[in-house]
Design a protein around this motif. Sequence first.
Motif, PDB file in Angstrom:
ATOM      1  N   LYS A 116      40.999  34.819  45.206  1.00 46.32           N
ATOM      2  CA  LYS A 116      41.090  35.879  44.174  1.00 46.32           C
ATOM      3  C   LYS A 116      39.909  35.978  43.356  1.00 46.32           C
ATOM      4  CE  LYS A 116      44.756  38.697  42.525  1.00 46.32           C
ATOM      5  NZ  LYS A 116      43.881  39.967  42.303  1.00 46.32           N
ATOM      6  N   ILE A 117      39.178  37.043  43.336  1.00 40.88           N
ATOM      7  CA  ILE A 117      38.232  37.457  42.293  1.00 40.88           C
ATOM      8  C   ILE A 117      38.895  37.724  40.904  1.00 40.88           C
ATOM      9  CG2 ILE A 117      36.251  38.942  41.801  1.00 40.88           C
ATOM     10  CD1 ILE A 117      36.081  39.688  44.734  1.00 40.88           C
ATOM     11  N   VAL A 118      38.258  36.991  39.887  1.00 35.12           N
ATOM     12  CA  VAL A 118      38.569  37.327  38.554  1.00 35.12           C
ATOM     13  C   VAL A 118      37.469  37.570  37.720  1.00 35.12           C
ATOM     14  CG1 VAL A 118      40.753  35.942  38.773  1.00 35.12           C
ATOM     15  CG2 VAL A 118      38.709  35.164  37.987  1.00 35.12           C
ATOM     16  N   ALA A 119      37.572  38.516  36.705  1.00 31.53           N
ATOM     17  CA  ALA A 119      36.507  38.512  35.623  1.00 31.53           C
ATOM     18  C   ALA A 119      37.047  38.858  34.268  1.00 31.53           C
ATOM     19  CB  ALA A 119      35.821  39.788  36.137  1.00 31.53           C
ATOM     20  N   GLY A 120      36.356  38.742  33.236  1.00 31.56           N
ATOM     21  CA  GLY A 120      36.830  39.090  31.725  1.00 31.56           C
ATOM     22  C   GLY A 120      35.875  39.390  30.957  1.00 31.56           C
ATOM     23  N   LYS A 148      39.153  41.373  19.431  1.00 33.37           N
ATOM     24  CA  LYS A 148      39.582  40.852  18.459  1.00 33.37           C
ATOM     25  C   LYS A 148      41.205  40.709  18.366  1.00 33.37           C
ATOM     26  CE  LYS A 148      40.171  42.032  13.174  1.00 33.37           C
ATOM     27  NZ  LYS A 148      40.112  43.083  12.243  1.00 33.37           N
ATOM     28  N   ASP A 149      41.734  41.883  18.637  1.00 34.59           N
ATOM     29  CA  ASP A 149      43.316  41.815  18.844  1.00 34.59           C
ATOM     30  C   ASP A 149      43.932  41.650  19.943  1.00 34.59           C
ATOM     31  OD1 ASP A 149      43.509  42.310  16.027  1.00 34.59           O
ATOM     32  OD2 ASP A 149      43.018  44.444  16.347  1.00 34.59           O
ATOM     33  N   PHE A 150      43.100  42.139  21.206  1.00 35.06           N
ATOM     34  CA  PHE A 150      43.453  41.535  22.635  1.00 35.06           C
ATOM     35  C   PHE A 150      42.382  41.644  23.483  1.00 35.06           C
ATOM     36  CE2 PHE A 150      43.042  46.296  22.179  1.00 35.06           C
ATOM     37  CZ  PHE A 150      42.539  46.799  23.599  1.00 35.06           C
ATOM     38  N   SER A 151      42.377  41.153  24.605  1.00 35.28           N
ATOM     39  CA  SER A 151      41.322  41.105  25.583  1.00 35.28           C
ATOM     40  C   SER A 151      41.588  41.940  27.083  1.00 35.28           C
ATOM     41  CB  SER A 151      41.244  39.613  25.993  1.00 35.28           C
ATOM     42  OG  SER A 151      40.724  38.832  24.783  1.00 35.28           O
ATOM     43  N   ILE A 152      40.663  41.943  27.792  1.00 36.33           N
ATOM     44  CA  ILE A 152      40.853  42.679  28.902  1.00 36.33           C
ATOM     45  C   ILE A 152      40.215  41.834  30.115  1.00 36.33           C
ATOM     46  CG2 ILE A 152      41.224  45.106  28.082  1.00 36.33           C
ATOM     47  CD1 ILE A 152      37.831  45.475  29.167  1.00 36.33           C
ATOM     48  N   GLY A 153      40.587  42.259  31.358  1.00 34.82           N
ATOM     49  CA  GLY A 153      39.902  41.435  32.402  1.00 34.82           C
ATOM     50  C   GLY A 153      40.114  42.328  33.930  1.00 34.82           C
ATOM     51  N   TYR A 154      39.784  42.098  34.892  1.00 33.52           N
ATOM     52  CA  TYR A 154      39.739  42.908  35.996  1.00 33.52           C
ATOM     53  C   TYR A 154      39.917  41.758  37.072  1.00 33.52           C
ATOM     54  CZ  TYR A 154      39.041  46.059  39.680  1.00 33.52           C
ATOM     55  OH  TYR A 154      39.264  47.072  40.801  1.00 33.52           O
ATOM     56  N   SER A 155      40.629  41.872  38.238  1.00 31.81           N
ATOM     57  CA  SER A 155      40.767  41.198  39.386  1.00 31.81           C
ATOM     58  C   SER A 155      41.192  41.998  40.590  1.00 31.81           C
ATOM     59  CB  SER A 155      41.850  40.130  39.216  1.00 31.81           C
ATOM     60  OG  SER A 155      42.218  39.318  40.233  1.00 31.81           O
ATOM     61  N   GLY A 204      42.090  29.454  46.029  1.00 35.14           N
ATOM     62  CA  GLY A 204      41.103  29.314  45.301  1.00 35.14           C
ATOM     63  C   GLY A 204      40.787  30.745  44.354  1.00 35.14           C
ATOM     64  N   VAL A 205      40.117  30.761  43.074  1.00 35.83           N
ATOM     65  CA  VAL A 205      39.805  31.732  42.496  1.00 35.83           C
ATOM     66  C   VAL A 205      38.242  31.645  42.375  1.00 35.83           C
ATOM     67  CG1 VAL A 205      39.856  32.800  40.134  1.00 35.83           C
ATOM     68  CG2 VAL A 205      42.048  31.671  41.034  1.00 35.83           C
ATOM     69  N   TYR A 206      37.795  32.840  42.487  1.00 41.86           N
ATOM     70  CA  TYR A 206      36.147  33.328  42.314  1.00 41.86           C
ATOM     71  C   TYR A 206      36.076  33.825  41.055  1.00 41.86           C
ATOM     72  CZ  TYR A 206      31.343  34.609  43.064  1.00 41.86           C
ATOM     73  OH  TYR A 206      30.015  34.726  43.037  1.00 41.86           O
ATOM     74  N   LYS A 207      35.010  33.232  40.283  1.00 42.73           N
ATOM     75  CA  LYS A 207      34.967  33.794  38.930  1.00 42.73           C
ATOM     76  C   LYS A 207      33.546  34.676  38.875  1.00 42.73           C
ATOM     77  CE  LYS A 207      36.856  29.604  37.060  1.00 42.73           C
ATOM     78  NZ  LYS A 207      36.519  28.383  36.086  1.00 42.73           N
ATOM     79  N   ALA A 208      33.894  36.022  38.983  1.00 39.93           N
ATOM     80  CA  ALA A 208      32.783  36.869  38.880  1.00 39.93           C
ATOM     81  C   ALA A 208      32.003  36.980  37.682  1.00 39.93           C
ATOM     82  CB  ALA A 208      33.239  38.241  39.209  1.00 39.93           C
ATOM     83  N   SER A 209      30.642  37.365  37.680  1.00 39.25           N
ATOM     84  CA  SER A 209      29.747  37.217  36.389  1.00 39.25           C
ATOM     85  C   SER A 209      30.346  38.357  35.429  1.00 39.25           C
ATOM     86  CB  SER A 209      28.561  37.288  36.700  1.00 39.25           C
ATOM     87  OG  SER A 209      28.085  38.650  37.497  1.00 39.25           O
ATOM     88  N   SER A 210      30.797  39.303  35.842  1.00 39.12           N
ATOM     89  CA  SER A 210      31.402  40.439  34.885  1.00 39.12           C
ATOM     90  C   SER A 210      32.425  41.495  35.613  1.00 39.12           C
ATOM     91  CB  SER A 210      30.030  41.545  34.513  1.00 39.12           C
ATOM     92  OG  SER A 210      29.663  42.207  35.796  1.00 39.12           O
ATOM     93  N   ILE A 211      33.186  42.199  34.572  1.00 36.31           N
ATOM     94  CA  ILE A 211      34.013  42.957  35.167  1.00 36.31           C
ATOM     95  C   ILE A 211      33.680  43.982  36.140  1.00 36.31           C
ATOM     96  CG2 ILE A 211      35.665  44.764  34.414  1.00 36.31           C
ATOM     97  CD1 ILE A 211      36.441  43.190  31.884  1.00 36.31           C
ATOM     98  N   GLU A 269      36.427  49.108  31.284  1.00 35.75           N
ATOM     99  CA  GLU A 269      35.530  49.080  29.997  1.00 35.75           C
ATOM    100  C   GLU A 269      35.382  50.547  29.267  1.00 35.75           C
ATOM    101  OE1 GLU A 269      33.001  44.955  30.217  1.00 35.75           O
ATOM    102  OE2 GLU A 269      32.849  46.278  32.084  1.00 35.75           O
ATOM    103  N   GLU A 270      35.102  51.169  30.039  1.00 32.08           N
ATOM    104  CA  GLU A 270      34.589  52.578  29.482  1.00 32.08           C
ATOM    105  C   GLU A 270      35.747  53.761  29.621  1.00 32.08           C
ATOM    106  OE1 GLU A 270      31.455  54.006  31.959  1.00 32.08           O
ATOM    107  OE2 GLU A 270      30.330  51.876  31.660  1.00 32.08           O
ATOM    108  N   ILE A 271      36.832  53.453  30.134  1.00 31.86           N
ATOM    109  CA  ILE A 271      37.753  54.517  30.256  1.00 31.86           C
ATOM    110  C   ILE A 271      39.211  53.845  29.738  1.00 31.86           C
ATOM    111  CG2 ILE A 271      39.417  56.004  31.692  1.00 31.86           C
ATOM    112  CD1 ILE A 271      36.926  56.462  33.446  1.00 31.86           C
ATOM    113  N   CYS A 272      39.611  52.733  30.264  1.00 31.68           N
ATOM    114  CA  CYS A 272      40.684  52.316  30.232  1.00 31.68           C
ATOM    115  C   CYS A 272      40.691  51.374  28.922  1.00 31.68           C
ATOM    116  CB  CYS A 272      41.324  51.219  31.201  1.00 31.68           C
ATOM    117  SG  CYS A 272      41.503  52.134  32.801  1.00 31.68           S
ATOM    118  N   THR A 273      39.997  50.778  28.396  1.00 31.13           N
ATOM    119  CA  THR A 273      40.029  49.978  27.237  1.00 31.13           C
ATOM    120  C   THR A 273      39.828  50.877  25.919  1.00 31.13           C
ATOM    121  OG1 THR A 273      38.556  48.368  28.305  1.00 31.13           O
ATOM    122  CG2 THR A 273      38.681  48.189  25.724  1.00 31.13           C
TER     123      THR A 273
END
Length: 441
Positions: free
Chosen positions: A176-180, A151-158, A200-207, A134-138
């Motif tokens: 698979k851990i996923v976050a958005g 607004k125009d695109f979204s990011i996530g991390y897995s 199965g997929v585990y939904k993490a609370s944050s990136i 979020e702080e470097i790549c985005t």
Amino acid sequence: MQREILKNLQAGRTCLAVVGLGYVGLPIAVAFAGKVKTLGFDINRDKIRLYRQGIDPTREIGDEQLSGAALEFTADPARLKQAQVIIVAVPTPVNGDKTPDLTPVIQASRLIGQNLSPGSIVIFESTVYPGVTEEICTPILEHESGLVCGKDFSIGYSPERINPGDKAHKLQNITKIVAGMNDETREIIAAVYGLIITAGVYKASSIQVAEAAKLAENAQRDINIAFMNELAMAFDRMGINTKDVIDAMNTKWNALGFYPGLVGGHCIGVDPYYFIYQAEMLGYHSQLIAAGRRVNDSMAGFVSDHIIKRLLQSGKNVGNFNLYVLGITFKENCPDMRNSKALEVCRRLGEYGVSVKVVDPVVDQAEFRKTTGLELVSLAEVKQADCLAFLVAHEQFKELRPTDLAGMFNAGQQTKRLIVDLKSIFEQQSIEAQGYSYWSL
């Protein structure tokens, strides 16, 4: 618009792209190619050429499966404009001073940003410390694309969890851990990975939680192996066989099943440094994790020094020894030499003036030649040996029997034939009963 991404992928109206086609990216791309239109991108044109020919140097997929995959390979970054989902699987190594080297992920972000289409989701799998996504790549994606994240695109991390060389724990059967960046993005990412992940997929609370989870799980393994390595070094001084201790210890239900050994590669030998770095930037100096890294980083020196000691005890001039190292990759049944501690053992032996010949039926010969300037030796060519040092437990080595080893040594040598067996491939008593000098961790 994001809610239509999965439908568009499954209908073939858009595609998914994987950036970085190494040990992690290639299996991901092949898996998705069986479900949706998939584009495999890498800046290495030689790698792309091999993949197009159906040649898999990683051995993670295999030539036959790769040849049959409905996957398009490209080194043209402009093709990424066609993708609505982009997965980033580039390496994240460390610098010489053990600080994170984010160059690959930064370069990938720039390249993706320059070819990012509105409405896309960019998912990072590369191992990073919390905050990098979020702080470097985005900001790089925004700057290069002129688009606004959220607004125009979204990011996530897995975080990638592939275990190279492991035929039992594959991409599809590892949770698979996923976050958005928000709940909606996380749900879409979970649905996309749900196409290929059966465990199965585990939904993490944050990136940041997802980023931290990857560092924590590998640091945990690193510490446990460091504990076993420390035991092995102490037991060696006590004259106690470490494997015998582990066999006894593992009879208890809550024994963890870790073993001593050389810790290299691109995950366990690297990821803890990302945690240590970020923690120190925030004023916390790691105690346990840093200590584990020191222990594991010291093992190549401990092993090479012990080999030299054993050679000197035989009374023969070290420079005249015929020493074969069997296994040069960072782990068994995997051709990857990145951060290989077996390679470091060879280098340290060379500093003592020992001429080392390397046998490894798994590693890519061209890559070995490029890295070391040396040629590999086949098992059939091992002759007149004074010492066989098994550093990596490849399956081909496990199939060897004591009778096979006899033909590899100098039949007329007066001193005991030395076998170094770091991973306890052979049974010590049976080896010693046949006149060998044996040592293992």
